[in-house]
Motif scaffolding. Sequence first.
Motif, PDB file in Angstrom:
ATOM      1  N   GLY A 287       0.813  -1.214   0.000  1.00  0.00           N
ATOM      2  CA  GLY A 287       0.000   0.000   0.000  1.00  0.00           C
ATOM      3  C   GLY A 287       0.843   1.259   0.000  1.00  0.00           C
ATOM      4  N   SER A 288       1.960   1.213   0.710  1.00  0.00           N
ATOM      5  CA  SER A 288       2.864   2.368   0.732  1.00  0.00           C
ATOM      6  C   SER A 288       3.465   2.628  -0.647  1.00  0.00           C
ATOM      7  N   ALA A 289       3.816   1.568  -1.327  1.00  0.00           N
ATOM      8  CA  ALA A 289       4.363   1.733  -2.677  1.00  0.00           C
ATOM      9  C   ALA A 289       3.305   2.264  -3.629  1.00  0.00           C
ATOM     10  N   GLU A 290       2.102   1.719  -3.537  1.00  0.00           N
ATOM     11  CA  GLU A 290       1.022   2.162  -4.425  1.00  0.00           C
ATOM     12  C   GLU A 290       0.610   3.605  -4.152  1.00  0.00           C
ATOM     13  N   PHE A 291       0.835   4.081  -2.930  1.00  0.00           N
ATOM     14  CA  PHE A 291       0.544   5.475  -2.615  1.00  0.00           C
ATOM     15  C   PHE A 291       1.305   6.416  -3.536  1.00  0.00           C
ATOM     16  N   PHE A 292       2.558   6.080  -3.825  1.00  0.00           N
ATOM     17  CA  PHE A 292       3.362   6.945  -4.686  1.00  0.00           C
ATOM     18  C   PHE A 292       2.857   6.942  -6.126  1.00  0.00           C
ATOM     19  N   LEU A 293       2.315   5.824  -6.579  1.00  0.00           N
ATOM     20  CA  LEU A 293       1.704   5.792  -7.907  1.00  0.00           C
ATOM     21  C   LEU A 293       0.443   6.652  -7.922  1.00  0.00           C
ATOM     22  N   THR A 294      -0.361   6.538  -6.885  1.00  0.00           N
ATOM     23  CA  THR A 294      -1.573   7.357  -6.789  1.00  0.00           C
ATOM     24  C   THR A 294      -1.217   8.831  -6.728  1.00  0.00           C
ATOM     25  N   LEU A 295      -0.196   9.165  -5.975  1.00  0.00           N
ATOM     26  CA  LEU A 295       0.254  10.557  -5.879  1.00  0.00           C
ATOM     27  C   LEU A 295       0.671  11.089  -7.246  1.00  0.00           C
ATOM     28  N   SER A 296       1.455  10.319  -7.975  1.00  0.00           N
ATOM     29  CA  SER A 296       1.892  10.768  -9.292  1.00  0.00           C
ATOM     30  C   SER A 296       0.708  10.907 -10.246  1.00  0.00           C
ATOM     31  N   ASP A 297      -0.261   9.997 -10.148  1.00  0.00           N
ATOM     32  CA  ASP A 297      -1.456  10.098 -11.002  1.00  0.00           C
ATOM     33  C   ASP A 297      -2.252  11.361 -10.690  1.00  0.00           C
ATOM     34  N   PHE A 298      -2.398  11.690  -9.412  1.00  0.00           N
ATOM     35  CA  PHE A 298      -3.133  12.902  -9.051  1.00  0.00           C
ATOM     36  C   PHE A 298      -2.412  14.166  -9.507  1.00  0.00           C
ATOM     37  N   VAL A 299      -1.096  14.176  -9.423  1.00  0.00           N
ATOM     38  CA  VAL A 299      -0.341  15.343  -9.879  1.00  0.00           C
ATOM     39  C   VAL A 299      -0.489  15.505 -11.396  1.00  0.00           C
ATOM     40  N   ILE A 300      -0.433  14.405 -12.135  1.00  0.00           N
ATOM     41  CA  ILE A 300      -0.640  14.459 -13.592  1.00  0.00           C
ATOM     42  C   ILE A 300      -2.050  14.952 -13.904  1.00  0.00           C
ATOM     43  N   LEU A 301      -3.047  14.413 -13.215  1.00  0.00           N
ATOM     44  CA  LEU A 301      -4.428  14.835 -13.428  1.00  0.00           C
ATOM     45  C   LEU A 301      -4.605  16.307 -13.123  1.00  0.00           C
ATOM     46  N   PHE A 302      -4.045  16.782 -12.022  1.00  0.00           N
ATOM     47  CA  PHE A 302      -4.137  18.191 -11.659  1.00  0.00           C
ATOM     48  C   PHE A 302      -3.509  19.069 -12.737  1.00  0.00           C
ATOM     49  N   GLY A 303      -2.368  18.630 -13.265  1.00  0.00           N
ATOM     50  CA  GLY A 303      -1.715  19.407 -14.326  1.00  0.00           C
ATOM     51  C   GLY A 303      -2.556  19.481 -15.585  1.00  0.00           C
ATOM     52  N   PHE A 304      -3.157  18.370 -15.986  1.00  0.00           N
ATOM     53  CA  PHE A 304      -4.004  18.400 -17.183  1.00  0.00           C
ATOM     54  C   PHE A 304      -5.275  19.203 -16.947  1.00  0.00           C
ATOM     55  N   LEU A 305      -5.813  19.168 -15.737  1.00  0.00           N
ATOM     56  CA  LEU A 305      -6.987  19.989 -15.437  1.00  0.00           C
ATOM     57  C   LEU A 305      -6.651  21.477 -15.518  1.00  0.00           C
TER      58      LEU A 305
END
Length: 111
Positions: free
Chosen positions: A82-100
């Motif tokens: 779960g800790s490792a997957e948190f970093f993937l989720t974080l990167s996905d949210f940052v990418i999404l925020f940038g595209f928004l």
Amino acid sequence: MNDFFLMFLEKLATLDNTVLFAASIIPYSIFLFYLYKLKSINRFVKTGFSLTVFFVFITILLSILSLTYYDKTLVEVDLLHGSAEFFLTLSDFVILFGFLKILNNLEVNNS
């Protein structure tokens, strides 16, 4: 045709994917190089895609920790996985925020 495809999949399943996984950093590095050259892409998108490399690094470290400390794979240790997957989720949210942000800028400019 189906027999050939099944034979191909069986052969593919026997190959060690470690080399392929390690070699995948080359095209991703090229992608990041050209992404950072684009002026139309904001820093959030660039940072998000860079955080994906950080996710891979963290996943490798936590996999090693999981194997040495718990003698189990990373998938079997929920806290580390779960800790490792948190970093993937974080990167996905940052990418999404940038595209928004890019979409919001397009809407303002076109009004």
